[in-house]
Design a protein around this motif. Structure first.
Motif, PDB file in Angstrom:
ATOM      1  N   ARG A  13      19.150   1.084  -8.398  1.00 13.65           N
ATOM      2  CA  ARG A  13      18.690   2.378  -8.912  1.00 13.65           C
ATOM      3  C   ARG A  13      17.917   2.209 -10.210  1.00 13.65           C
ATOM      4  O   ARG A  13      16.867   2.853 -10.422  1.00 13.65           O
ATOM      5  CB  ARG A  13      19.873   3.324  -9.113  1.00 13.65           C
ATOM      6  N   ALA A  14      18.396   1.349 -11.096  1.00  7.13           N
ATOM      7  CA  ALA A  14      17.683   1.124 -12.352  1.00  7.13           C
ATOM      8  C   ALA A  14      16.309   0.523 -12.090  1.00  7.13           C
ATOM      9  O   ALA A  14      15.313   0.905 -12.732  1.00  7.13           O
ATOM     10  CB  ALA A  14      18.510   0.208 -13.261  1.00  7.13           C
ATOM     11  N   GLY A  15      16.231  -0.416 -11.143  1.00  7.33           N
ATOM     12  CA  GLY A  15      14.941  -0.998 -10.796  1.00  7.33           C
ATOM     13  C   GLY A  15      14.005   0.022 -10.190  1.00  7.33           C
ATOM     14  O   GLY A  15      12.801   0.047 -10.502  1.00  7.33           O
ATOM     15  N   TYR A  16      14.545   0.879  -9.337  1.00 11.09           N
ATOM     16  CA  TYR A  16      13.747   1.949  -8.739  1.00 11.09           C
ATOM     17  C   TYR A  16      13.185   2.867  -9.819  1.00 11.09           C
ATOM     18  O   TYR A  16      11.994   3.202  -9.823  1.00 11.09           O
ATOM     19  CB  TYR A  16      14.616   2.739  -7.760  1.00 11.09           C
ATOM     20  N   ASP A  17      14.046   3.296 -10.753  1.00 10.99           N
ATOM     21  CA  ASP A  17      13.586   4.198 -11.818  1.00 10.99           C
ATOM     22  C   ASP A  17      12.456   3.574 -12.627  1.00 10.99           C
ATOM     23  O   ASP A  17      11.478   4.251 -12.982  1.00 10.99           O
ATOM     24  CB  ASP A  17      14.754   4.541 -12.741  1.00 10.99           C
ATOM     25  N   ALA A  18      12.573   2.276 -12.902  1.00 16.08           N
ATOM     26  CA  ALA A  18      11.526   1.600 -13.664  1.00 16.08           C
ATOM     27  C   ALA A  18      10.232   1.501 -12.871  1.00 16.08           C
ATOM     28  O   ALA A  18       9.135   1.676 -13.414  1.00 16.08           O
ATOM     29  CB  ALA A  18      12.011   0.205 -14.073  1.00 16.08           C
ATOM     30  N   LEU A  19      10.346   1.244 -11.586  1.00 11.34           N
ATOM     31  CA  LEU A  19       9.153   1.085 -10.753  1.00 11.34           C
ATOM     32  C   LEU A  19       8.394   2.398 -10.579  1.00 11.34           C
ATOM     33  O   LEU A  19       7.169   2.438 -10.707  1.00 11.34           O
ATOM     34  CB  LEU A  19       9.552   0.518  -9.389  1.00 11.34           C
ATOM     35  N   VAL A  20       9.102   3.491 -10.290  1.00 11.01           N
ATOM     36  CA  VAL A  20       8.398   4.762 -10.031  1.00 11.01           C
ATOM     37  C   VAL A  20       7.823   5.361 -11.306  1.00 11.01           C
ATOM     38  O   VAL A  20       6.921   6.208 -11.239  1.00 11.01           O
ATOM     39  CB  VAL A  20       9.301   5.798  -9.318  1.00 11.01           C
ATOM     40  N   ALA A  21       8.303   4.904 -12.461  1.00  7.37           N
ATOM     41  CA  ALA A  21       7.779   5.439 -13.724  1.00  7.37           C
ATOM     42  C   ALA A  21       6.282   5.192 -13.866  1.00  7.37           C
ATOM     43  O   ALA A  21       5.594   5.910 -14.602  1.00  7.37           O
ATOM     44  CB  ALA A  21       8.529   4.820 -14.899  1.00  7.37           C
ATOM     45  N   ARG A  22       5.765   4.225 -13.135  1.00  7.96           N
ATOM     46  CA  ARG A  22       4.329   3.940 -13.177  1.00  7.96           C
ATOM     47  C   ARG A  22       3.510   5.155 -12.745  1.00  7.96           C
ATOM     48  O   ARG A  22       2.370   5.335 -13.189  1.00  7.96           O
ATOM     49  CB  ARG A  22       4.029   2.750 -12.266  1.00  7.96           C
ATOM     50  N   ALA A  32       0.822  -1.209   0.000  1.00  9.69           N
ATOM     51  CA  ALA A  32       0.000   0.000   0.000  1.00  9.69           C
ATOM     52  C   ALA A  32       0.857   1.261   0.000  1.00  9.69           C
ATOM     53  O   ALA A  32       0.534   2.253  -0.653  1.00  9.69           O
ATOM     54  CB  ALA A  32      -0.934   0.000   1.208  1.00  9.69           C
ATOM     55  N   ASN A  33       1.949   1.225   0.741  1.00 12.53           N
ATOM     56  CA  ASN A  33       2.828   2.379   0.904  1.00 12.53           C
ATOM     57  C   ASN A  33       3.930   2.321  -0.153  1.00 12.53           C
ATOM     58  O   ASN A  33       5.081   1.993   0.129  1.00 12.53           O
ATOM     59  CB  ASN A  33       3.417   2.374   2.317  1.00 12.53           C
ATOM     60  N   ARG A  34       3.574   2.661  -1.382  1.00 12.72           N
ATOM     61  CA  ARG A  34       4.504   2.474  -2.493  1.00 12.72           C
ATOM     62  C   ARG A  34       5.665   3.452  -2.467  1.00 12.72           C
ATOM     63  O   ARG A  34       6.720   3.184  -3.062  1.00 12.72           O
ATOM     64  CB  ARG A  34       3.757   2.572  -3.820  1.00 12.72           C
ATOM     65  N   ALA A  35       5.517   4.580  -1.813  1.00 12.65           N
ATOM     66  CA  ALA A  35       6.626   5.532  -1.731  1.00 12.65           C
ATOM     67  C   ALA A  35       7.861   4.892  -1.111  1.00 12.65           C
ATOM     68  O   ALA A  35       8.995   5.252  -1.452  1.00 12.65           O
ATOM     69  CB  ALA A  35       6.204   6.759  -0.929  1.00 12.65           C
ATOM     70  N   GLN A  36       7.672   3.950  -0.197  1.00  7.20           N
ATOM     71  CA  GLN A  36       8.790   3.202   0.369  1.00  7.20           C
ATOM     72  C   GLN A  36       8.914   1.809  -0.245  1.00  7.20           C
ATOM     73  O   GLN A  36      10.013   1.288  -0.402  1.00  7.20           O
ATOM     74  CB  GLN A  36       8.630   3.091   1.883  1.00  7.20           C
ATOM     75  N   GLY A  37       7.793   1.229  -0.603  1.00  2.00           N
ATOM     76  CA  GLY A  37       7.809  -0.135  -1.112  1.00  2.00           C
ATOM     77  C   GLY A  37       8.646  -0.300  -2.358  1.00  2.00           C
ATOM     78  O   GLY A  37       9.257  -1.359  -2.574  1.00  2.00           O
ATOM     79  N   VAL A  38       8.711   0.748  -3.216  1.00  2.00           N
ATOM     80  CA  VAL A  38       9.488   0.614  -4.446  1.00  2.00           C
ATOM     81  C   VAL A  38      10.964   0.365  -4.164  1.00  2.00           C
ATOM     82  O   VAL A  38      11.644  -0.309  -4.954  1.00  2.00           O
ATOM     83  CB  VAL A  38       9.316   1.853  -5.349  1.00  2.00           C
ATOM     84  N   VAL A  92      15.442  -3.536  -4.378  1.00  3.29           N
ATOM     85  CA  VAL A  92      16.507  -4.322  -3.741  1.00  3.29           C
ATOM     86  C   VAL A  92      16.323  -5.805  -4.050  1.00  3.29           C
ATOM     87  O   VAL A  92      17.275  -6.509  -4.398  1.00  3.29           O
ATOM     88  CB  VAL A  92      16.515  -4.066  -2.220  1.00  3.29           C
ATOM     89  N   THR A  93      15.095  -6.281  -3.936  1.00  5.50           N
ATOM     90  CA  THR A  93      14.812  -7.691  -4.216  1.00  5.50           C
ATOM     91  C   THR A  93      15.078  -8.030  -5.679  1.00  5.50           C
ATOM     92  O   THR A  93      15.715  -9.047  -6.001  1.00  5.50           O
ATOM     93  CB  THR A  93      13.356  -8.021  -3.851  1.00  5.50           C
ATOM     94  N   GLU A  94      14.601  -7.196  -6.581  1.00  8.26           N
ATOM     95  CA  GLU A  94      14.779  -7.445  -8.006  1.00  8.26           C
ATOM     96  C   GLU A  94      16.252  -7.446  -8.410  1.00  8.26           C
ATOM     97  O   GLU A  94      16.655  -8.150  -9.342  1.00  8.26           O
ATOM     98  CB  GLU A  94      14.019  -6.402  -8.821  1.00  8.26           C
TER      99      GLU A  94
END
Length: 269
Positions: free
Chosen positions: A237-246, A145-151, A156-158
């Motif tokens: 960082r690359a995974g983060y950028d892809a996730l927040v692009a949503r 639910a808290n995607r601001a931190q969940g991403v 990290v997992t990805e």
């Protein structure tokens, strides 16, 4: 590292960089917390875990008579500079240096999830609030639910990143991080009429600014990333950028969903 020391040393390092980034996001809940606490002219209000003083300043603007505390010395200094005329002191939770019933209300924004003994912490708050006064606490909702931190955790997992050595395995609050168990914690701590509410808001921020805000304004999340080698950090960082692009907005910011639990109970004396 022992949990309390991990928290104290981590937040001491973040005292000068927390407010503008991560602190600005948490402030999205402050109006709700103060409304639940009944902040109004003349109310004797205690804030625990005051950090850099944002919530206490908002309470002062409402006319409350505020005392602000934090367990971390550098945070106390930051808050004291931001709160002229307000009593700000270093005090851990549990272990508050106040008498029984000294306040008419108490509020803690995202502090209960950082204490070493959540039950004792709630008991201490119940002790210093006069009968009928409200104790208001918040914690983060699920990472889903808290995607601001969940991403960040997803990235990290990805990236296949291992957990750095020396990090605490879990927070003592973790078993209470659902609405039902959070309510049970307040009841076990001696409060009555307990209610827990799910609250959500949106944090709009540039993706690069949010990356920096979390790395300079959190302890556990930043430690998961800072402990990696350069190649792994790059994948995160690359995974983060892809996730927040949503949640990308036309102006280049992202509108990230934030979610928290707000628990309210009354002291019984």
């Amino acid at each position: 590292m022992e949990f309390a020391e991990f928290e104290r040393s981590g937040w001491a390092r973040r005292s000068g960089t927390y407010d503008d980034g991560f602190g600005a996001m948490t402030a999205g809940l402050h109006d709700r917390l103060l409304a639940e606490a009944g902040a109004a002219p003349g109310l004797r209000l205690l804030e625990v875990g005051c950090g850099t003083g944002r919530l206490a300043a908002a309470a002062v603007r409402l006319g409350a008579e505020v005392v602000a505390t934090d367990a971390v010395g550098p945070m106390v200094l930051e808050a004291a500079r931001a709160l002229p005329g307000v009593r700000v002191l270093r005090a851990g939770l549990p272990g508050l240096p106040f008498g029984a019933g000294e306040f008419e209300g108490a509020v803690g924004a995202f502090v209960i999830n950082h204490v070493p003994d959540p039950v004792a912490a709630v008991q201490d708050l119940a002790r210093v609030v006069a009968p009928g006064g409200r104790v208001v606490l918040s914690c983060w909702d699920t990472l889903a639910a808290n995607r601001a931190q969940g991403v960040f955790f997803d990235a990290v997992t990805e990236a296949g990143a291992a957990r750095p050595a020396g990090l605490p395995s879990s927070s003592p609050f973790a078993p209470y991080a659902t609405p039902e168990r959070f309510a049970g914690l307040l009841e076990t701590g001696g409060l009555t009429g307990v209610e827990v509410h799910r609250v959500g808001w949106t944090h709009r921020v540039a993706p690069g600014d949010w990356w920096r805000a979390v790395l300079t304004g959190t302890v556990l999340t930043s430690s998961l990333i800072e402990g990696q080698d350069a190649a792994t950090t790059g994948r995160i960082r690359a995974g983060y950028d892809a996730l927040v692009a949503r949640w990308a907005e036309p102006d280049g910011t992202v509108a990230l969903p934030v979610a928290a639990l707000v628990a309210v109970g009354r002291a019984v004396g």
